[in-house]
Design an enzyme around this catalytic site. Structure first.
Site, PDB file in Angstrom:
ATOM      1  N   SER A  86       0.896  -1.065  -0.034  1.00  0.00           N
ATOM      2  CA  SER A  86       0.005   0.035   0.122  1.00  0.00           C
ATOM      3  C   SER A  86       0.955   1.195  -0.017  1.00  0.00           C
ATOM      4  CB  SER A  86      -0.752  -0.279   1.226  1.00  0.00           C
ATOM      5  OG  SER A  86      -1.932   0.989   1.120  1.00  0.00           O
ATOM      6  N   HIS A 190      -8.024   1.092  -1.430  1.00  0.00           N
ATOM      7  CA  HIS A 190      -7.850   0.474  -2.616  1.00  0.00           C
ATOM      8  C   HIS A 190      -9.057  -0.167  -3.012  1.00  0.00           C
ATOM      9  CE1 HIS A 190      -3.732   0.806  -1.838  1.00  0.00           C
ATOM     10  NE2 HIS A 190      -3.902   0.409  -0.584  1.00  0.00           N
TER      11      HIS A 190
END
Length: 305
Positions: A86, A190
């Site tokens: 991430s 996401h």
């Protein structure tokens, strides 16, 4: 062969930066970054409570700063590959020389602010599923309207969606899942909920001048090794609203012949996954400067000549 990896949001804990700021030059370096991005990183990394550093706009630059600072303390690591989970991908981009330190901190500051704004539109969150079969879990999540936002390998998937959808998941777990654990994040990262943040980050990325990676840069979009700096930045932008495929990153580590993995501060999450998914690969997590000597010894054994 060594891979250097950087954790994502949720790895931060109150005061975790304190011992690192005691290293020579570290406080001055962090102060310069703080001035550049308009955020007091030292305060948030040493004095702020868990709620304050859960704020996406704070957590993300704090994690990237900690990752860069701890990697610098190792000295010349000369890894064969780098990767990040991430927001850790921005840290990895700095490791690979795609972005200089100030550019990485500036970009992640804009990323954190944009994602915090997007998260405020709808009450959303993320929860980790422990155990179970990935295919069964993914199908179950989709039935509940949730997104498998992180497919982490080693039997772990992270679901993201509205708080109501996550509550339904807690009451209706996929077959074989032992536990559903809410994560210390403030939004459904996401996923499509982050689309507004992608637009803002794309604008910020236009002011970045990347260079091509100096080492193998493994992208968490699909586990591919990316050789173009411009493509790394393009992927950093799109990644905000796309699932993290850490499972595919670890498959690439295997293909590259990785024998050791060091996770920068605040380490622990990715080494835990590697211990289960990469048998035979030696792992070490940097949590405090007390871990530096062991990390240097491991690096010396496994780094490229």
């Amino acid at each position: 062969m060594l891979v250097l990896v950087a954790p994502g949001q949720g790895a931060q804990t109150p005061g975790f930066l304190t011992p690192w700021l005691e290293l020579p030059g570290a406080a001055d370096r962090v102060a310069a970054w703080s001035d550049a991005i308009g955020l007091d990183l030292a305060h948030y990394g040493t004095q702020a409570d868990a709620d304050a550093i859960r704020d996406t706009a704070v957590a993300q630059p704090l994690l990237v700063a900690a990752g860069i600072l701890s990697a610098a303390a190792l000295g010349d690591t000369n890894p064969g590959a780098v990767a990040g989970h991430s927001v850790g991908e921005i840290t990895a981009a700095a490791f690979a020389g795609v972005l200089d330190e100030t550019a990485a901190l500036t970009l992640v500051r804009k990323r954190g602010l944009a994602m915090a704004e997007a998260a405020a539109i709808t009450e959303t969150g993320m929860s980790a599923l422990l155990g179970g079969d990935p295919e069964v879990s993914v199908a179950h999540l989709e039935k509940l309207g949730l997104t498998p936002a992180n497919v982490n390998g080693a039997g772990q998937i992270v679901a993201a969606g509205t708080l109501a959808q996550l509550a339904a998941l807690n009451d209706d777990k996929p077959e074989g899942v032992r536990k559903v654990v809410p994560l210390k994040v403030a939004g459904a990262f996401h996923t499509h909920h982050m689309a507004p943040a992608v637009e803002k980050l794309a604008e910020a990325a236009k002011r970045v001048s990347p260079t091509d990676p100096k080492v193998s840069y493994v992208s968490n979009r699909d586990g591919a090794v990316v050789t173009s700096g411009a493509e790394v930045v393009e992927r950093l932008v799109g990644q905000v609203a796309n699932p993290v495929r850490w499972d595919l990153c670890m498959e690439t580590f295997k293909e590259l012949g990785v024998t050791a993995l060091v996770e920068v501060c605040p380490g622990g999450t990715l080494t835990g996954l590697a211990k289960r998914a990469l048998p035979g690969v030696k792992t070490l997590a940097l949590k405090t400067p007390d871990d530096l000597d062991a990390a240097r010894a491991l690096i010396a054994e496994h780094t490229n000549a």
